[in-house]
Scaffold this active site. Structure first.
Site, short mmCIF file in Angstrom:
data_model
loop_
_atom_site.label_atom_id
_atom_site.label_comp_id
_atom_site.label_asym_id
_atom_site.label_seq_id
_atom_site.Cartn_x
_atom_site.Cartn_y
_atom_site.Cartn_z
N SER A 135 36.08 64.30 -15.33
CA SER A 135 34.98 64.88 -16.11
C SER A 135 34.19 65.93 -15.33
O SER A 135 33.83 66.97 -15.89
CB SER A 135 34.03 63.76 -16.57
OG SER A 135 34.70 62.81 -17.34
N HIS A 186 28.74 65.03 -14.28
CA HIS A 186 28.89 66.01 -15.35
C HIS A 186 27.95 67.19 -15.11
O HIS A 186 28.37 68.36 -15.15
CB HIS A 186 28.58 65.38 -16.70
CG HIS A 186 29.56 64.32 -17.10
ND1 HIS A 186 29.46 63.64 -18.29
CD2 HIS A 186 30.66 63.83 -16.48
CE1 HIS A 186 30.47 62.78 -18.39
NE2 HIS A 186 31.19 62.86 -17.30
#
Length: 209
Positions: A135, A186
């Site tokens: 991610s 993220h």
């Protein structure tokens, strides 16, 4: 619209070899984890290179790279594989394979560094966090697209720009709303990708036809 894939598999392999390589590594490592103790077992993840926010693990720099290719369960792998297959290829075509690989790997690693640095407890406790996943690297690609959308507007069509903004908004909301998601990886990956892209286009200019 750059985020719609029109290619057949033969063309996809030809145009996006590094994206295909990253996907293959993710799948192979998932299978290795599955047959070595389970991809959801924290000790197996640590053995194969997950990041951990306590010493001595957080001082082992190689983990910030290897963790990008490990996934915690099939659904985690599936979600990141979909994002990798659909949304990252345009950047590989834009930057060329090695610049794209550099941004993906470095952005993902820096996202993990930030996540570990912010979440680190003072000692090995139950609060220790084991983190894996592509991610952060995928968000680094999103960060590069954000740079293009904001500072190189003529290089991205309006539909793609709106799709990117919606993707980022939904991604950030879900990062905070869904339990056990490393939202700092993220955010860190996105910030890293934004600035790494800016450096790459200045330091490593690519000749285009």
């Amino acid at each position: 619209m750059i985020f719609i894939r029109y290619e057949n598999w033969k063309s996809y392999l030809k145009f996006y070899p590094i994206t295909c390589l990253f996907l293959l590594i993710n799948i192979v490592m998932f299978l290795i984890l599955t047959f070595s103790g389970g991809s959801t077992d924290p000790y197996t993840l640590i053995d194969f290179g997950a990041t951990v926010n306590v010493d001595p693990y957080k001082s082992e720099l190689w983990r910030y790279l290897t963790a990008i290719f490990l996934h915690n369960g099939f659904s985690h792998l599936l979600f990141n594989s979909f994002a990798l297959l659909i949304f990252t290829p345009p950047l590989e075509r834009l930057l060329g394979w090695w610049r794209y690989a550099l941004l993906y790997l470095l952005g993902g690693a820096l996202g993990s560094v930030l996540a570990v640095a912010i979440s680190s407890p003072s000692a090995l406790t139950e609060g220790a966090t084991v983190s894996v996943g592509a991610s952060g690297a995928i968000y680094a690609v999103y960060g590069a697209f954000l740079y293009i959308a904001v500072l190189q507007r003529s290089s991205m069509d309006e539909g793609s720009r709106k799709t990117l903004y919606a993707l980022l908004l939904m991604g950030l909301i879900s990062s905070f709303a869904i339990p056990n998601v490393d939202y700092m990886a993220h955010i860190g990956g996105m910030i890293a990708g934004f600035f790494i892209y800016g450096l790459i286009i200045r330091l490593f200019k690519r000749n285009r036809r």
